[in-house]
Design an enzyme around this catalytic site. Structure first.
Site, PDB file in Angstrom:
ATOM      1  N   LYS A  62      47.697  10.951   2.364  1.00 42.13           N
ATOM      2  CA  LYS A  62      49.444  10.161   1.827  1.00 42.13           C
ATOM      3  C   LYS A  62      48.948   9.763   0.811  1.00 42.13           C
ATOM      4  O   LYS A  62      47.660   9.366   0.693  1.00 42.13           O
ATOM      5  CB  LYS A  62      50.410   9.952   2.446  1.00 42.13           C
ATOM      6  CG  LYS A  62      49.957  11.787   3.334  1.00 42.13           C
ATOM      7  CD  LYS A  62      50.650  11.161   4.761  1.00 42.13           C
ATOM      8  CE  LYS A  62      51.456  12.387   5.605  1.00 42.13           C
ATOM      9  NZ  LYS A  62      52.445  11.812   6.358  1.00 42.13           N
TER      10      LYS A  62
ATOM     11  N   TYR B 239      57.058  20.735   3.233  1.00 40.89           N
ATOM     12  CA  TYR B 239      57.979  19.498   4.706  1.00 40.89           C
ATOM     13  C   TYR B 239      59.368  20.329   4.222  1.00 40.89           C
ATOM     14  O   TYR B 239      60.427  19.653   5.214  1.00 40.89           O
ATOM     15  CB  TYR B 239      58.082  17.934   4.210  1.00 40.89           C
ATOM     16  CG  TYR B 239      56.387  17.513   4.325  1.00 40.89           C
ATOM     17  CD1 TYR B 239      56.550  17.594   6.023  1.00 40.89           C
ATOM     18  CD2 TYR B 239      56.145  16.428   3.501  1.00 40.89           C
ATOM     19  CE1 TYR B 239      55.671  16.835   6.548  1.00 40.89           C
ATOM     20  CE2 TYR B 239      54.505  15.892   4.394  1.00 40.89           C
ATOM     21  CZ  TYR B 239      54.634  15.824   5.224  1.00 40.89           C
ATOM     22  OH  TYR B 239      53.401  15.516   6.392  1.00 40.89           O
TER      23      TYR B 239
ATOM     24  N   PHE C 272      64.954  11.130   7.239  1.00 41.82           N
ATOM     25  CA  PHE C 272      63.630  10.438   6.897  1.00 41.82           C
ATOM     26  C   PHE C 272      63.109  11.664   5.369  1.00 41.82           C
ATOM     27  O   PHE C 272      62.620  10.994   4.620  1.00 41.82           O
ATOM     28  CB  PHE C 272      62.918   9.649   7.566  1.00 41.82           C
ATOM     29  CG  PHE C 272      62.014  10.820   8.496  1.00 41.82           C
ATOM     30  CD1 PHE C 272      61.163  11.518   7.913  1.00 41.82           C
ATOM     31  CD2 PHE C 272      62.371  10.744   9.875  1.00 41.82           C
ATOM     32  CE1 PHE C 272      60.686  12.742   8.681  1.00 41.82           C
ATOM     33  CE2 PHE C 272      61.810  12.053  11.032  1.00 41.82           C
ATOM     34  CZ  PHE C 272      61.122  13.284  10.588  1.00 41.82           C
TER      35      PHE C 272
ATOM     36  N   THR D  50      51.817   9.328  15.189  1.00 42.33           N
ATOM     37  CA  THR D  50      52.560   9.701  14.253  1.00 42.33           C
ATOM     38  C   THR D  50      52.881   7.641  13.825  1.00 42.33           C
ATOM     39  O   THR D  50      52.861   7.992  12.574  1.00 42.33           O
ATOM     40  CB  THR D  50      54.165  10.341  14.083  1.00 42.33           C
ATOM     41  OG1 THR D  50      53.602  11.518  14.429  1.00 42.33           O
ATOM     42  CG2 THR D  50      55.209  10.865  13.051  1.00 42.33           C
TER      43      THR D  50
ATOM     44  N   ARG E  40      45.098   6.308  11.962  1.00 43.89           N
ATOM     45  CA  ARG E  40      46.514   5.562  11.903  1.00 43.89           C
ATOM     46  C   ARG E  40      46.589   4.211  12.307  1.00 43.89           C
ATOM     47  O   ARG E  40      46.937   3.775  11.859  1.00 43.89           O
ATOM     48  CB  ARG E  40      47.184   6.567  12.647  1.00 43.89           C
ATOM     49  CG  ARG E  40      48.050   7.259  11.455  1.00 43.89           C
ATOM     50  CD  ARG E  40      48.313   8.736  12.046  1.00 43.89           C
ATOM     51  NE  ARG E  40      49.159   9.781  11.461  1.00 43.89           N
ATOM     52  CZ  ARG E  40      49.921  10.806  11.407  1.00 43.89           C
ATOM     53  NH1 ARG E  40      49.996  11.680  12.643  1.00 43.89           N
ATOM     54  NH2 ARG E  40      50.720  11.733  10.818  1.00 43.89           N
TER      55      ARG E  40
ATOM     56  N   ASN F 220      51.981   7.037   6.275  1.00 42.35           N
ATOM     57  CA  ASN F 220      51.045   6.961   7.499  1.00 42.35           C
ATOM     58  C   ASN F 220      49.391   7.828   7.676  1.00 42.35           C
ATOM     59  O   ASN F 220      48.902   7.992   7.886  1.00 42.35           O
ATOM     60  CB  ASN F 220      51.466   7.568   9.071  1.00 42.35           C
ATOM     61  CG  ASN F 220      51.980   8.220   8.844  1.00 42.35           C
ATOM     62  OD1 ASN F 220      51.846   9.321   8.436  1.00 42.35           O
ATOM     63  ND2 ASN F 220      52.349   9.894   9.781  1.00 42.35           N
TER      64      ASN F 220
ATOM     65  N   HIS G 101      48.113  13.803   7.263  1.00 45.33           N
ATOM     66  CA  HIS G 101      49.003  14.713   7.184  1.00 45.33           C
ATOM     67  C   HIS G 101      48.148  15.608   7.444  1.00 45.33           C
ATOM     68  O   HIS G 101      46.835  16.393   7.566  1.00 45.33           O
ATOM     69  CB  HIS G 101      49.302  15.533   6.490  1.00 45.33           C
ATOM     70  CG  HIS G 101      50.000  17.141   7.099  1.00 45.33           C
ATOM     71  ND1 HIS G 101      51.347  16.877   7.778  1.00 45.33           N
ATOM     72  CD2 HIS G 101      49.277  18.708   6.827  1.00 45.33           C
ATOM     73  CE1 HIS G 101      51.794  18.308   8.205  1.00 45.33           C
ATOM     74  NE2 HIS G 101      50.733  19.062   7.834  1.00 45.33           N
TER      75      HIS G 101
ATOM     76  N   GLU H 101      49.592  26.116   6.466  1.00 42.61           N
ATOM     77  CA  GLU H 101      49.708  25.136   4.872  1.00 42.61           C
ATOM     78  C   GLU H 101      48.416  25.317   4.272  1.00 42.61           C
ATOM     79  O   GLU H 101      48.303  24.651   3.265  1.00 42.61           O
ATOM     80  CB  GLU H 101      49.783  23.804   6.181  1.00 42.61           C
ATOM     81  CG  GLU H 101      50.705  23.489   6.519  1.00 42.61           C
ATOM     82  CD  GLU H 101      50.976  22.495   7.879  1.00 42.61           C
ATOM     83  OE1 GLU H 101      52.336  22.148   8.630  1.00 42.61           O
ATOM     84  OE2 GLU H 101      50.043  21.730   7.997  1.00 42.61           O
TER      85      GLU H 101
HETATM   86  P1  DAT Z   1      52.949  14.241  12.451  1.00 43.26           P
HETATM   87  O1  DAT Z   1      52.514  13.689  10.892  1.00 43.26           O
HETATM   88  O2  DAT Z   1      52.126  12.902  12.809  1.00 43.26           O
HETATM   89  O3  DAT Z   1      52.759  15.180  12.385  1.00 43.26           O
HETATM   90  P2  DAT Z   1      55.795  14.665  12.091  1.00 43.26           P
HETATM   91  O4  DAT Z   1      55.661  16.096  11.667  1.00 43.26           O
HETATM   92  O5  DAT Z   1      56.744  14.840  13.103  1.00 43.26           O
HETATM   93  O6  DAT Z   1      54.245  13.695  12.010  1.00 43.26           O
HETATM   94  O7  DAT Z   1      56.679  13.636  10.852  1.00 43.26           O
HETATM   95  C1  DAT Z   1      56.291  14.153   9.872  1.00 43.26           C
HETATM   96  C2  DAT Z   1      56.653  13.206   9.035  1.00 43.26           C
HETATM   97  O8  DAT Z   1      57.159  12.358   8.459  1.00 43.26           O
HETATM   98  C3  DAT Z   1      55.268  11.839   9.570  1.00 43.26           C
HETATM   99  O9  DAT Z   1      53.897  12.092   9.251  1.00 43.26           O
HETATM  100  C4  DAT Z   1      56.043  11.361   8.458  1.00 43.26           C
HETATM  101  C5  DAT Z   1      56.826  10.859   8.497  1.00 43.26           C
HETATM  102  N1  DAT Z   1      58.542  10.705   9.834  1.00 43.26           N
HETATM  103  C6  DAT Z   1      57.847  11.461  11.248  1.00 43.26           C
HETATM  104  N2  DAT Z   1      59.039  10.485  11.964  1.00 43.26           N
HETATM  105  C7  DAT Z   1      59.409   9.658  10.795  1.00 43.26           C
HETATM  106  C8  DAT Z   1      60.748   7.980  11.410  1.00 43.26           C
HETATM  107  N3  DAT Z   1      61.153   8.325  12.028  1.00 43.26           N
HETATM  108  N4  DAT Z   1      60.951   7.654   9.679  1.00 43.26           N
HETATM  109  C9  DAT Z   1      60.512   7.854   8.891  1.00 43.26           C
HETATM  110  N5  DAT Z   1      59.480   8.552   9.147  1.00 43.26           N
HETATM  111  C10 DAT Z   1      59.065   9.560   9.590  1.00 43.26           C
HETATM  112 MG    MG Z   2      53.992  17.093  11.954  1.00 40.06          MG
END
Ligand code: DAT
Ligand code: MG
Length: 140
Positions: A11, A51, A59, A93, A104, A114, A117, A128
């Site tokens: 990222k 996404y 978010f 995450t 991370r 973070n 992905h 994807e």
């Molecule tokens: P991951 O990337 O571990 O699969 P996810 O699919 O739940 O996590 O979320 C996608 C992305 O969205 C994550 O990498 C960062 C962002 N994100 C997730 N939860 C968040 C939050 N509470 N506040 C801000 N950004 C968030």
């Molecule tokens: Mg995810």
């Protein structure tokens, strides 16, 4: 489980801090082979399409703007159980919850910024990978 492929993205927070090589070294040390890779800059609309599953989350706007804020490195990782293995190497995450030694834990700046992905299941991995790479770009 067998040999799988998964979609990984380094990222903007990581590409701008010049961490691509250090992150790739962690994938390779875990036995994941980088079989395709390209550095691109997404538009906010492209980030939003990628996404789309998170469109209703509070978010979402912030996430799309962040993903379009600087170049990303998209990659296909291959290996035994690659989807779960990649998630393990990435860590949780939220970096505050990520196990020591994970990407991370070492590099992420916040739950949003973070660093990486990774696909979460075989179906999403296939979708994807096809979002970013054509068959011609996947040479193994
Ligand atoms: P991951 O990337 O571990 O699969 P996810 O699919 O739940 O996590 O979320 C996608 C992305 O969205 C994550 O990498 C960062 C962002 N994100 C997730 N939860 C968040 C939050 N509470 N506040 C801000 N950004 C968030
Ligand atoms: Mg995810």
């Amino acid at each position: 489980m067998g040999v799988e492929r998964t979609l990984s993205i380094i990222k903007p927070d990581a590409t701008t801090r010049n961490l691509t090589g250090q992150i790739n070294a962690k994938f390779e040390a875990a036995g994941l082979r980088i079989v395709a890779q390209k550095r691109i800059q997404l538009t906010p609309a492209q980030a939003g399409q990628f996404y789309a599953v998170h469109a209703e989350r509070p978010f979402y706007g912030e996430l799309c703007d962040f993903m379009a804020s600087a170049p990303v490195v998209t990659q296909v990782l291959e290996g035994e159980g690659a989807i779960a293995k990649n998630r393990e190497v990435m860590g949780a995450t939220n970096p505050a919850d990520a196990a020591p030694g994970t990407i991370r834990a070492e590099f992420a700046q916040s739950v949003g910024e973070n660093s990486v992905h990774g696909s979460d299941a075989p179906e999403t991995a296939a979708e994807e990978i096809a979002f970013f790479f054509s068959g011609l770009e996947l040479v193994g």
